[in-house]
Design an enzyme around this catalytic site. Structure first.
Site, PDB file in Angstrom:
ATOM      1  CG  ASP A  35      11.628  14.324  -0.631  1.00  0.00           C
ATOM      2  OD1 ASP A  35      12.701  14.125  -1.206  1.00  0.00           O
ATOM      3  OD2 ASP A  35      11.259  15.460  -0.231  1.00  0.00           O
ATOM      4  CB  ILE A  36       9.620  16.649   4.289  1.00  0.00           C
ATOM      5  CG1 ILE A  36      11.021  17.134   4.004  1.00  0.00           C
ATOM      6  CG2 ILE A  36       9.494  15.882   5.565  1.00  0.00           C
ATOM      7  CD1 ILE A  36      11.479  18.172   5.014  1.00  0.00           C
ATOM      8  CD  GLN A  98      24.830  14.837  -2.640  1.00  0.00           C
ATOM      9  OE1 GLN A  98      25.855  14.887  -3.320  1.00  0.00           O
ATOM     10  NE2 GLN A  98      24.676  13.962  -1.672  1.00  0.00           N
ATOM     11  CG  HIS A 104      19.361  11.323  -1.059  1.00  0.00           C
ATOM     12  ND1 HIS A 104      20.416  12.088  -0.627  1.00  0.00           N
ATOM     13  CD2 HIS A 104      18.629  12.119  -1.876  1.00  0.00           C
ATOM     14  CE1 HIS A 104      20.323  13.298  -1.164  1.00  0.00           C
ATOM     15  NE2 HIS A 104      19.248  13.337  -1.939  1.00  0.00           N
ATOM     16  CG  PHE A 105      19.276   5.743  -5.223  1.00  0.00           C
ATOM     17  CD1 PHE A 105      20.349   5.518  -4.368  1.00  0.00           C
ATOM     18  CD2 PHE A 105      19.474   5.577  -6.579  1.00  0.00           C
ATOM     19  CE1 PHE A 105      21.590   5.140  -4.857  1.00  0.00           C
ATOM     20  CE2 PHE A 105      20.707   5.197  -7.088  1.00  0.00           C
ATOM     21  CZ  PHE A 105      21.768   4.979  -6.223  1.00  0.00           C
ATOM     22  CG  HIS A 106      15.161  11.922  -5.114  1.00  0.00           C
ATOM     23  ND1 HIS A 106      14.470  12.862  -4.395  1.00  0.00           N
ATOM     24  CD2 HIS A 106      16.459  12.315  -5.090  1.00  0.00           C
ATOM     25  CE1 HIS A 106      15.313  13.787  -3.953  1.00  0.00           C
ATOM     26  NE2 HIS A 106      16.528  13.484  -4.368  1.00  0.00           N
TER      27      HIS A 106
HETATM   28  P1  AMP Z   1      18.798  16.266  -3.115  1.00  0.00           P
HETATM   29  O1  AMP Z   1      19.983  16.313  -2.175  1.00  0.00           O
HETATM   30  O2  AMP Z   1      18.816  17.361  -4.138  1.00  0.00           O
HETATM   31  O3  AMP Z   1      18.636  14.919  -3.753  1.00  0.00           O
HETATM   32  O4  AMP Z   1      17.485  16.574  -2.313  1.00  0.00           O
HETATM   33  C1  AMP Z   1      17.307  16.229  -0.975  1.00  0.00           C
HETATM   34  C2  AMP Z   1      15.876  15.797  -0.776  1.00  0.00           C
HETATM   35  O5  AMP Z   1      15.704  15.519   0.591  1.00  0.00           O
HETATM   36  C3  AMP Z   1      14.812  16.814  -1.181  1.00  0.00           C
HETATM   37  O6  AMP Z   1      13.881  16.190  -2.047  1.00  0.00           O
HETATM   38  C4  AMP Z   1      14.159  17.193   0.153  1.00  0.00           C
HETATM   39  O7  AMP Z   1      12.792  17.449   0.036  1.00  0.00           O
HETATM   40  C5  AMP Z   1      14.439  15.983   0.999  1.00  0.00           C
HETATM   41  N1  AMP Z   1      14.541  16.219   2.437  1.00  0.00           N
HETATM   42  C6  AMP Z   1      15.285  17.156   3.057  1.00  0.00           C
HETATM   43  N2  AMP Z   1      15.159  17.038   4.398  1.00  0.00           N
HETATM   44  C7  AMP Z   1      14.335  15.991   4.616  1.00  0.00           C
HETATM   45  C8  AMP Z   1      13.807  15.358   5.785  1.00  0.00           C
HETATM   46  N3  AMP Z   1      14.118  15.792   7.005  1.00  0.00           N
HETATM   47  N4  AMP Z   1      12.987  14.302   5.635  1.00  0.00           N
HETATM   48  C9  AMP Z   1      12.651  13.867   4.397  1.00  0.00           C
HETATM   49  N5  AMP Z   1      13.110  14.412   3.249  1.00  0.00           N
HETATM   50  C10 AMP Z   1      13.936  15.455   3.361  1.00  0.00           C
END
Ligand code: AMP
Length: 143
Positions: A35-36, A98, A104-106
């Protein structure tokens, strides 16, 4: 009517190789990358290769094929980061938190007494992401 999958989302672009990521793991059904904007040291994301907006629209059979990859990456992340525990988070639709509309799973390594950082940044240095990715990838190779 349910919202539809938009193939221009950033994770779909990462899957197609049209956008960069710090890759950790890939198999037939899943891709894992850092995650960035990590909310914890070693925070990574596991996504299915199948196009699904979130957990509500992935076919049950595809979800069943995908979840072992989430578990595999989670086990490796906990070991690689020497974490005390893990939080696994997954959000559905804007009201559910979201932001990116590809399932996606964190995977969030956790340590006793250490709070998660707030969502939304800052963007982590690429060298730090790469170092944590290498640690987790090495643990995956041993698994
Ligand atoms: P969520 O949709 O709330 O689960 O969050 C999306 C997640 O994706 C967040 O934690 C962002 O930091 C992450 N994110 C967004 N763009 C990118 C990317 N290009 N590469 C890696 N992580 C990303």
């Amino acid at each position: 009517m349910s919202p539809v999958y938009d193939s221009n989302n950033i994770f779909a672009k990462i899957l197609r190789g049209e956008a960069p990521c710090t890759r950790v793991y890939e198999d037939e059904v899943a891709l894992a990358f850092m995650d960035i904007m990590p909310r914890a040291e070693g925070h990574l994301l596991v996504i299915p290769k199948a196009p699904a907006r979130n957990i509500l629209d992935l076919a049950p059979a595809a979800l069943a094929r995908f979840m072992p990859s989430v578990q595999k990456v989670a086990i490796a992340a906990k070991a690689a980061m020497a974490a005390d525990g893990l939080s696994i988070m997954q959000f559905n639709e804007s009201a559910g938190g979201q932001v990116v509309f590809h399932l996606h799973f964190h995977i969030l390594p956790r340590w006793t007494g250490v709070e998660l950082r707030p969502p939304g940044g800052p963007i982590e240095k690429s060298g730090k992401l790469a170092a944590n990715a290498a640690k987790i990838a090495a643990a995956l190779k041993e698994s």
